[in-house]
Design an enzyme around this catalytic site. Structure first.
Site, PDB file in Angstrom:
ATOM      1  N   GLY A  54      -5.633  12.120  -1.103  1.00  0.00           N
ATOM      2  CA  GLY A  54      -6.812  12.258  -0.576  1.00  0.00           C
ATOM      3  C   GLY A  54      -8.175  12.533  -1.564  1.00  0.00           C
ATOM      4  CB  SER A  61     -18.749   3.777  -3.215  1.00  0.00           C
ATOM      5  OG  SER A  61     -18.318   2.557  -2.626  1.00  0.00           O
ATOM      6  CG  HIS A  73     -19.390  12.306  -0.391  1.00  0.00           C
ATOM      7  ND1 HIS A  73     -19.068  13.479   0.499  1.00  0.00           N
ATOM      8  CD2 HIS A  73     -20.506  12.407  -1.198  1.00  0.00           C
ATOM      9  CE1 HIS A  73     -20.264  13.761   0.414  1.00  0.00           C
ATOM     10  NE2 HIS A  73     -21.088  13.343  -0.493  1.00  0.00           N
ATOM     11  CD  GLU A  97      -6.420   2.064  -5.132  1.00  0.00           C
ATOM     12  OE1 GLU A  97      -7.093   2.644  -6.157  1.00  0.00           O
ATOM     13  OE2 GLU A  97      -5.161   2.459  -4.764  1.00  0.00           O
ATOM     14  CB  SER A 101      -0.832  -0.142   1.236  1.00  0.00           C
ATOM     15  OG  SER A 101      -2.349  -0.435   1.041  1.00  0.00           O
ATOM     16  CB  CYS A 109      -4.642   8.612  -9.963  1.00  0.00           C
ATOM     17  SG  CYS A 109      -4.149  10.261 -10.342  1.00  0.00           S
TER      18      CYS A 109
HETATM   19  P1  TGC Z   1     -18.395   8.737 -14.014  1.00  0.00           P
HETATM   20  O1  TGC Z   1     -19.665   9.459 -14.565  1.00  0.00           O
HETATM   21  O2  TGC Z   1     -18.591   7.268 -14.343  1.00  0.00           O
HETATM   22  O3  TGC Z   1     -17.207   9.334 -14.441  1.00  0.00           O
HETATM   23  C1  TGC Z   1     -17.021  10.713 -14.036  1.00  0.00           C
HETATM   24  C2  TGC Z   1     -15.741  11.432 -15.162  1.00  0.00           C
HETATM   25  O4  TGC Z   1     -14.547  10.453 -15.083  1.00  0.00           O
HETATM   26  C3  TGC Z   1     -14.416   9.925 -16.269  1.00  0.00           C
HETATM   27  N1  TGC Z   1     -13.598   8.381 -15.937  1.00  0.00           N
HETATM   28  C4  TGC Z   1     -12.371   8.295 -15.973  1.00  0.00           C
HETATM   29  N2  TGC Z   1     -11.495   9.073 -16.674  1.00  0.00           N
HETATM   30  C5  TGC Z   1     -10.289   8.284 -16.592  1.00  0.00           C
HETATM   31  N3  TGC Z   1     -10.056   7.205 -16.010  1.00  0.00           N
HETATM   32  C6  TGC Z   1     -11.026   6.668 -15.515  1.00  0.00           C
HETATM   33  N4  TGC Z   1     -10.868   5.226 -14.987  1.00  0.00           N
HETATM   34  C7  TGC Z   1     -12.237   6.904 -15.460  1.00  0.00           C
HETATM   35  N5  TGC Z   1     -13.670   6.428 -15.249  1.00  0.00           N
HETATM   36  C8  TGC Z   1     -14.481   7.365 -15.461  1.00  0.00           C
HETATM   37  C9  TGC Z   1     -15.473   9.653 -16.949  1.00  0.00           C
HETATM   38  O5  TGC Z   1     -15.617   9.572 -18.307  1.00  0.00           O
HETATM   39  C10 TGC Z   1     -16.248  11.098 -16.894  1.00  0.00           C
HETATM   40  O6  TGC Z   1     -15.826  11.997 -17.311  1.00  0.00           O
HETATM   41  P2  TGC Z   1     -16.628  13.279 -17.706  1.00  0.00           P
HETATM   42  O7  TGC Z   1     -15.816  14.029 -18.697  1.00  0.00           O
HETATM   43  O8  TGC Z   1     -18.023  12.722 -18.545  1.00  0.00           O
HETATM   44  O9  TGC Z   1     -16.966  13.947 -16.646  1.00  0.00           O
HETATM   45  O10 TGC Z   1     -18.259   8.905 -12.318  1.00  0.00           O
HETATM   46  P3  TGC Z   1     -19.299   8.399 -11.354  1.00  0.00           P
HETATM   47  O11 TGC Z   1     -19.515   9.516 -10.386  1.00  0.00           O
HETATM   48  O12 TGC Z   1     -20.524   7.691 -11.776  1.00  0.00           O
HETATM   49  O13 TGC Z   1     -18.641   7.168 -10.439  1.00  0.00           O
HETATM   50  C11 TGC Z   1     -18.236   6.111 -11.162  1.00  0.00           C
HETATM   51  C12 TGC Z   1     -17.487   5.117 -10.055  1.00  0.00           C
HETATM   52  C13 TGC Z   1     -18.428   4.758  -8.821  1.00  0.00           C
HETATM   53  C14 TGC Z   1     -17.004   4.075 -10.968  1.00  0.00           C
HETATM   54  C15 TGC Z   1     -16.315   5.792  -9.506  1.00  0.00           C
HETATM   55  O14 TGC Z   1     -16.418   6.988  -8.868  1.00  0.00           O
HETATM   56  C16 TGC Z   1     -15.653   4.898  -8.621  1.00  0.00           C
HETATM   57  O15 TGC Z   1     -14.675   4.233  -9.090  1.00  0.00           O
HETATM   58  N6  TGC Z   1     -15.948   4.685  -7.283  1.00  0.00           N
HETATM   59  C17 TGC Z   1     -14.965   3.955  -6.526  1.00  0.00           C
HETATM   60  C18 TGC Z   1     -14.093   4.864  -5.615  1.00  0.00           C
HETATM   61  C19 TGC Z   1     -12.889   4.710  -5.254  1.00  0.00           C
HETATM   62  O16 TGC Z   1     -12.173   3.757  -6.048  1.00  0.00           O
HETATM   63  N7  TGC Z   1     -12.029   5.135  -4.517  1.00  0.00           N
HETATM   64  C20 TGC Z   1     -10.576   5.041  -4.249  1.00  0.00           C
HETATM   65  C21 TGC Z   1     -10.087   6.168  -3.205  1.00  0.00           C
HETATM   66  S1  TGC Z   1      -8.361   5.977  -3.264  1.00  0.00           S
HETATM   67  C22 TGC Z   1      -8.069   4.428  -2.295  1.00  0.00           C
HETATM   68  O17 TGC Z   1      -8.772   3.731  -1.906  1.00  0.00           O
HETATM   69  C23 TGC Z   1      -6.562   4.166  -2.127  1.00  0.00           C
HETATM   70  S2  TGC Z   1      -6.153   2.918  -1.179  1.00  0.00           S
HETATM   71  C24 TGC Z   1      -4.483   2.759  -1.393  1.00  0.00           C
HETATM   72  C25 TGC Z   1      -3.768   1.762  -0.727  1.00  0.00           C
HETATM   73  O18 TGC Z   1      -3.648   2.015   0.541  1.00  0.00           O
HETATM   74  O19 TGC Z   1      -3.115   0.722  -1.446  1.00  0.00           O
HETATM   75  P1  FAD Z   2     -19.216   3.062   1.208  1.00  0.00           P
HETATM   76  O1  FAD Z   2     -19.089   3.640  -0.334  1.00  0.00           O
HETATM   77  O2  FAD Z   2     -20.061   3.603   2.091  1.00  0.00           O
HETATM   78  O3  FAD Z   2     -19.860   1.497   0.822  1.00  0.00           O
HETATM   79  C1  FAD Z   2     -20.227   0.744   1.782  1.00  0.00           C
HETATM   80  C2  FAD Z   2     -20.950  -0.376   1.155  1.00  0.00           C
HETATM   81  O4  FAD Z   2     -21.973  -0.060   0.108  1.00  0.00           O
HETATM   82  C3  FAD Z   2     -19.931  -1.300   0.051  1.00  0.00           C
HETATM   83  O5  FAD Z   2     -20.313  -2.575   0.269  1.00  0.00           O
HETATM   84  C4  FAD Z   2     -20.305  -0.459  -1.342  1.00  0.00           C
HETATM   85  O6  FAD Z   2     -19.846  -1.709  -2.274  1.00  0.00           O
HETATM   86  C5  FAD Z   2     -21.592  -0.516  -1.133  1.00  0.00           C
HETATM   87  N1  FAD Z   2     -22.176   0.334  -2.146  1.00  0.00           N
HETATM   88  C6  FAD Z   2     -21.876   1.746  -2.260  1.00  0.00           C
HETATM   89  N2  FAD Z   2     -22.481   2.286  -3.561  1.00  0.00           N
HETATM   90  C7  FAD Z   2     -23.093   1.410  -4.115  1.00  0.00           C
HETATM   91  C8  FAD Z   2     -24.008   1.296  -5.202  1.00  0.00           C
HETATM   92  N3  FAD Z   2     -24.124   2.233  -5.993  1.00  0.00           N
HETATM   93  N4  FAD Z   2     -24.258   0.101  -5.623  1.00  0.00           N
HETATM   94  C9  FAD Z   2     -24.222  -0.905  -4.916  1.00  0.00           C
HETATM   95  N5  FAD Z   2     -23.509  -1.195  -3.635  1.00  0.00           N
HETATM   96  C10 FAD Z   2     -22.849   0.225  -3.205  1.00  0.00           C
HETATM   97  N6  FAD Z   2      -8.995   6.593   0.167  1.00  0.00           N
HETATM   98  C11 FAD Z   2      -8.262   7.499  -0.353  1.00  0.00           C
HETATM   99  O7  FAD Z   2      -8.803   8.447  -0.901  1.00  0.00           O
HETATM  100  N7  FAD Z   2      -7.127   7.498  -0.213  1.00  0.00           N
HETATM  101  C12 FAD Z   2      -6.302   6.518   0.474  1.00  0.00           C
HETATM  102  O8  FAD Z   2      -5.244   6.406   0.620  1.00  0.00           O
HETATM  103  C13 FAD Z   2      -7.249   5.419   0.934  1.00  0.00           C
HETATM  104  N8  FAD Z   2      -6.609   4.343   1.750  1.00  0.00           N
HETATM  105  C14 FAD Z   2      -7.522   3.377   2.338  1.00  0.00           C
HETATM  106  C15 FAD Z   2      -6.880   2.667   3.311  1.00  0.00           C
HETATM  107  C16 FAD Z   2      -7.717   1.727   4.037  1.00  0.00           C
HETATM  108  C17 FAD Z   2      -7.189   0.918   5.153  1.00  0.00           C
HETATM  109  C18 FAD Z   2      -9.245   1.855   3.878  1.00  0.00           C
HETATM  110  C19 FAD Z   2      -9.914   0.786   4.484  1.00  0.00           C
HETATM  111  C20 FAD Z   2      -9.599   2.519   2.919  1.00  0.00           C
HETATM  112  C21 FAD Z   2      -8.815   3.437   2.297  1.00  0.00           C
HETATM  113  N9  FAD Z   2      -9.395   4.342   1.423  1.00  0.00           N
HETATM  114  C22 FAD Z   2      -8.485   5.611   1.034  1.00  0.00           C
HETATM  115  C23 FAD Z   2     -10.679   4.533   1.154  1.00  0.00           C
HETATM  116  C24 FAD Z   2     -11.416   3.429   0.256  1.00  0.00           C
HETATM  117  O9  FAD Z   2     -11.182   3.879  -0.917  1.00  0.00           O
HETATM  118  C25 FAD Z   2     -12.890   3.285   0.388  1.00  0.00           C
HETATM  119  O10 FAD Z   2     -13.099   2.882   1.834  1.00  0.00           O
HETATM  120  C26 FAD Z   2     -13.810   2.897  -0.505  1.00  0.00           C
HETATM  121  O11 FAD Z   2     -13.826   3.627  -1.436  1.00  0.00           O
HETATM  122  C27 FAD Z   2     -15.151   2.372   0.097  1.00  0.00           C
HETATM  123  O12 FAD Z   2     -15.894   3.704   0.548  1.00  0.00           O
HETATM  124  P2  FAD Z   2     -16.465   3.445   1.892  1.00  0.00           P
HETATM  125  O13 FAD Z   2     -15.816   2.780   3.111  1.00  0.00           O
HETATM  126  O14 FAD Z   2     -17.025   4.791   2.271  1.00  0.00           O
HETATM  127  O15 FAD Z   2     -17.664   2.672   1.653  1.00  0.00           O
END
Ligand code: TGC
Ligand code: FAD
Length: 392
Positions: A137, A145, A143, A371, A98, A246
């Site tokens: 961040g 997912s 917020h 992610e 990570s 990213c």
């Molecule tokens: P949506 O309407 O689908 O897209 C918004 C705009 O973004 C464009 N787009 C992309 N562009 C580049 N690369 C991609 N992969 C892209 N995917 C989408 C899209 O074309 C659109 O562009 P525009 O010009 O039309 O505005 O967005 P949405 O709001 O409906 O959300 C879609 C969804 C749910 C799939 C997305 O938001 C998502 O992936 N949610 C999950 C959030 C997530 O993964 N968070 C991670 C936080 S970081 C983390 O967890 C780090 S852990 C690190 C560690 O410790 O290893």
């Molecule tokens: P929620 O979004 O509240 O989801 C709760 C449940 O609802 C899940 O089961 C989900 O699948 C479900 N759900 C949500 N929306 C829908 C839908 N539309 N349809 C069906 N089911 C749905 N984030 C960063 O930005 N940077 C980091 O460095 C980072 N590091 C992390 C490290 C750790 C150890 C952890 C646990 C998390 C980290 N995260 C980071 C955050 C991580 O990306 C989020 O926890 C993740 O994206 C899910 O968001 P949430 O925890 O708010 O769950």
């Protein structure tokens, strides 16, 4: 004992598809991790602490920005080498992977892709050498997912931006020197800003009480009227697509990393099956144990082939977000299932820290959530298949 933990397990001879350089980087990383990190990781996990002293070593094996060009301090390596490094790191611990994933794909990548030349010169070499640690961040308390709903925002004050809001669950935040923060401008458009430790109003409280990813520090990012210099805005791209791009890079690394965790659990299970005697026989002689082991090897091999191919597509710039989702979702689920089966094979011993299995299992509960959760990746695939959005 430690040496036994690193069997190649290359059932379909994927090594033949790798270049000499890819194998050299992987094997050197494996050797260093085996010597320097494996012996201490259980202790740091129990203490819920990231072993900061390994940062220079991680830099020396190329774990920080392996694919960033050498002119910016990176190693200039290809995507498969990046993946192999993530595999070796997560074979030891998901938290160690990570730290490297975040530094490489979520901090160096956006600065390299969307940063100004001055920002690249200022941050990238120090991030590559480990002199500086970064965090990313995006997620907020309300917020996760749905990052597009973020409320963290900044206002143009003429000679600076004024940043307010909070980010949650941020890997590396408690000790990071810089944070790449995603926030909305006055029109609601999302931008990336580099926020530096020491800026007034910026704090990074640690999150305690995690039963998962304990060897990685996780915290919040709190912005209370933080004055961010205008030159800290990433000028190259705005909109939610910027942080999502990213995530493509980091999720790809996780797909490789999960194979590493699975391999470590599988190795432990094979060894234990041969050593542990019940009913006067090694438990590995029983069909039900063999079924578990055969299915583990099958799933690992499928994931290895899938992920290598994804790496080829990444190298050619052709891998899609949906392909990356499929690999991240499949491989993390595969690794978690293998960890659970390996735990069963170890019987009662499987719950102790004599074996790495419970640690991997608990870690993977974070990996299957961050992610993009397992279900969010399913919905990304569903969207790709049907062209119909099921998120909202
Ligand atoms: P949506 O309407 O689908 O897209 C918004 C705009 O973004 C464009 N787009 C992309 N562009 C580049 N690369 C991609 N992969 C892209 N995917 C989408 C899209 O074309 C659109 O562009 P525009 O010009 O039309 O505005 O967005 P949405 O709001 O409906 O959300 C879609 C969804 C749910 C799939 C997305 O938001 C998502 O992936 N949610 C999950 C959030 C997530 O993964 N968070 C991670 C936080 S970081 C983390 O967890 C780090 S852990 C690190 C560690 O410790 O290893
Ligand atoms: P929620 O979004 O509240 O989801 C709760 C449940 O609802 C899940 O089961 C989900 O699948 C479900 N759900 C949500 N929306 C829908 C839908 N539309 N349809 C069906 N089911 C749905 N984030 C960063 O930005 N940077 C980091 O460095 C980072 N590091 C992390 C490290 C750790 C150890 C952890 C646990 C998390 C980290 N995260 C980071 C955050 C991580 O990306 C989020 O926890 C993740 O994206 C899910 O968001 P949430 O925890 O708010 O769950």
């Amino acid at each position: 004992m430690a040496a036994d933990r690193y069997q190649p397990h290359d059932f379909y001879q994927i090594d033949e598809l790798l270049t000499d350089e890819q194998k050299l980087v992987r094997d050197s990383a494996r050797e260093w991790l085996k010597k320097e990190v494996s012996p201490i990781i259980e202790d740091y996990y129990e203490r819920a602490e990231f072993p900061k002293q390994i940062v220079p070593g991680l830099a020396s094996i190329g774990a920080f920005g392996p694919y960033i060009p050498e002119e910016y301090g990176g190693a200039g390596l290809d995507q498969i080498t990046y993946g192999l490094l993530m595999q070796e790191l997560e074979r030891v611990d998901s938290g160690v992977r990570s730290t490297a994933s975040v530094q490489s794909s979520l901090v160096m990548y956006p600065i390299f892709k969307f940063g100004s030349e001055e920002q690249k010169q200022k941050y990238l070499p120090k991030l590559a050498s480990g002199e500086m640690i970064g965090c990313f961040g995006l997620t907020e308390p309300d917020h996760g997912s749905n990052p597009g709903g973020m409320v963290t925002n900044f206002v143009d004050k003429g000679d600076h931006y004024l940043l307010n809001g909070a980010k949650m669950w941020i890997s590396n935040s408690p000790f990071a020197d810089i944070a790449v923060v995603w926030a909305k401008d006055e029109t609601g458009r999302i931008h990336g800003l580099v926020v530096e430790r020491g800026m007034d109003g910026f704090t990074t409280p640690e999150i305690h009480g995690k039963w998962s990813l304990r060897a990685s520090a996780t915290g919040e990012l709190v912005f209370d009227n933080v004055k961010v210099p205008k030159e800290n805005l990433l000028p190259g791209k705005s909109g939610l697509g910027a942080p999502l791009a990213c995530l493509d890079s980091a999720r790809y690394g996780i797909a490789w990393g999960a194979i590493g965790a699975a391999l470590d659990c599988y190795d432990a299970a094979v060894r234990y099956s041969k050593e542990r005697m019940q009913f006067d026989k090694p438990i590995g002689s029983f069909q039900l144990i063999q079924k578990k082991l055969a299915e583990m090897l099958t799933e690992i091999t499928k994931a290895q082939v899938l992920t290598w191919r994804l790496g080829v597509l990444r190298n050619e710039g052709r891998a899609t977000t949906a392909q990356i989702s499929l690999a991240k979702r499949n491989n993390v689920d595969m690794a978690l299932s293998i960890a659970r089966e390996a735990r069963q094979i170890h019987g009662g011993m499987g719950i102790t820290n004599e074996y790495p299995i419970m640690r991997h299992m608990m870690n993977l509960e974070s990996v299957i959530t961050y992610e993009g959760t397992h279900d969010i990746h399913l919905l990304i695939l569903g969207h790709h298949i049907t062209e119909l959005q099921a998120f909202k």
